[in-house]
Design an enzyme around this catalytic site. Structure first.
Site, PDB file in Angstrom:
ATOM      1  N   ASP A  15      59.667  38.730  43.352  1.00 60.17           N
ATOM      2  CA  ASP A  15      59.708  37.592  42.455  1.00 60.17           C
ATOM      3  C   ASP A  15      59.465  38.043  41.109  1.00 60.17           C
ATOM      4  OD1 ASP A  15      60.195  35.716  44.339  1.00 60.17           O
ATOM      5  OD2 ASP A  15      58.149  35.192  44.612  1.00 60.17           O
ATOM      6  N   ASP A  40      53.900  37.385  43.816  1.00 58.25           N
ATOM      7  CA  ASP A  40      54.626  36.559  44.549  1.00 58.25           C
ATOM      8  C   ASP A  40      54.244  35.086  44.546  1.00 58.25           C
ATOM      9  OD1 ASP A  40      56.611  36.673  46.745  1.00 58.25           O
ATOM     10  OD2 ASP A  40      55.284  36.505  48.190  1.00 58.25           O
ATOM     11  N   LYS A  75      54.494  31.315  45.602  1.00 54.95           N
ATOM     12  CA  LYS A  75      54.547  30.581  47.186  1.00 54.95           C
ATOM     13  C   LYS A  75      54.315  29.062  46.504  1.00 54.95           C
ATOM     14  CE  LYS A  75      55.274  34.101  49.729  1.00 54.95           C
ATOM     15  NZ  LYS A  75      56.737  34.240  50.101  1.00 54.95           N
TER      16      LYS A  75
END
Length: 344
Positions: free
Chosen positions: A237, A250, A252
């Site tokens: 990402d 990352d 989420k």
């Protein structure tokens, strides 16, 4: 004498003097003795005859010595057998990856955090036969993970139906995709300012605002990585500085709060897999030693950041190598069985 009789007559007529005997003539030092009645013990109201056999059996067993064995037997009789936790298997505890490869590249100099960042890298992912990090993790889930995932799926299907569950899954995927697209626009120096303002209205973006304040020096966005030695690929990402430390970030999304890193399941393995790959990918000249998992919420409530320092990353790296080793072994076993299936 007459005077004495006169005094007696006066005393008899007085209301403070009486010659009649009283009911209580004793004295007590207790303040309660004069006013309170004697309490009756609740045990005295119990039907003694009804429980005489029980009392007799208890009194007759007083002389028997209790042993640990007899106590355990008594507990089993009263409460049932004890459900003991299974101890961890020794072989799992001592497992060491056979495909060991260092997480950090000793030949690569760590990027100086104070250096001026260039335009973030955005390398497209090439579709080839090399397995992705996501595929490896999905195909090496433990039986416990599979059980809980299947149970959740069945519960959702019972509640929403087959079509409703498919629509729900599709919406979750689209929301995550839009969230990543919005962050890419916000973090990219070439992003559209108008689009950035529109993205701020998104609940997920609002959720990570306090995280974005500590993010700077973006090095990569939605960029592919490949571990040239271990042969796996992935699409990370973001690579940026978080509170002054260069991290693989990352992003989420979640409908439930995940305040602890253990609530993120295999996400730490995914992050360290990207860290290992980026440190062994010729397309990247810098080295990453930390990770960050950010769990955002649709209602805009503050996201939970889970920072992974060098030591924690090294611990998860060993676990990732075991999962990669398991996947490679499973693939070899399937390739061996394929010729046999063709000859049948």
């Amino acid at each position: 004498m007459k005077a004495f009789q006169t005094i007696c007559r006066q005393l008899r007529s007085s209301r403070w003097f009486s010659l009649e005997p009283t009911a209580h003539v004793d004295f007590s030092t207790s303040s309660c003795a004069c006013s309170r009645k004697k309490k009756v013990s609740p045990y005295e109201e119990v039907d003694q005859g009804k429980y005489s056999d029980l009392v007799q059996s208890v009194l007759s067993s007083r002389g028997l010595a209790q042993t640990p064995e007899s106590l355990f037997e008594e507990d089993d009789l009263l409460y049932g057998p004890v459900s003991k936790c299974k101890p961890p298997k020794q072989d799992e505890k001592a497992r060491v990856p056979g495909n060991w490869c260092p997480l950090f590249n000793p030949e690569r100099i760590k990027l100086n955090a104070t250096s001026t960042p260039t335009i973030p890298l955005k390398i497209p992912l090439q579709r080839n036969k090399i397995p992705s990090v996501t595929k490896i993790l999905q195909q090496t889930m433990t039986s416990e993970q599979i059980f809980y995932l299947e149970r959740w799926k069945k519960r959702m299907i019972l509640e929403l139906g087959e079509d409703g569950f498919e629509e729900y899954s599709s919406n979750i995927f689209l929301q995550g995709k839009r969230f990543h697209k919005a962050l890419e626009s916000i973090l990219s120096p070439q992003g559209d300012l108008k689009e950035r303002d529109e993205n701020l209205e998104c609940g997920y973006v609002e959720s990570v605002q306090h995280i974005l304040k500590d993010v700077s020096g973006v090095r990569a966005l939605e960029s592919a990585v490949q571990h040239e030695t271990l042969k796996y690929v992935g699409l990370l990402d973001c690579v940026a500085e978080y509170q002054g430390k260069l991290c693989v970030i990352d992003w989420k999304t979640s409908e439930k709060p995940k305040p602890y890193i253990r609530n993120t399941f295999d996400n730490p393995l995914q992050v360290v897999a990207y860290i290992g790959a980026i440190n062994n990918d010729a397309n990247y000249s810098f080295q990453v030693q930390c990770g960050l998992i950010v769990v955002a919420y649709k209602d805009g409530s503050p996201a939970h950041p889970h920072f992974m320092d060098t030591e924690l990353c090294s611990q998860y790296w060993a676990k990732w190598l075991l999962r990669l080793e398991e996947y490679t072994q499973n693939e070899k076993n399937q390739n061996i069985q394929k010729p046999d299936q063709g000859t049948e």
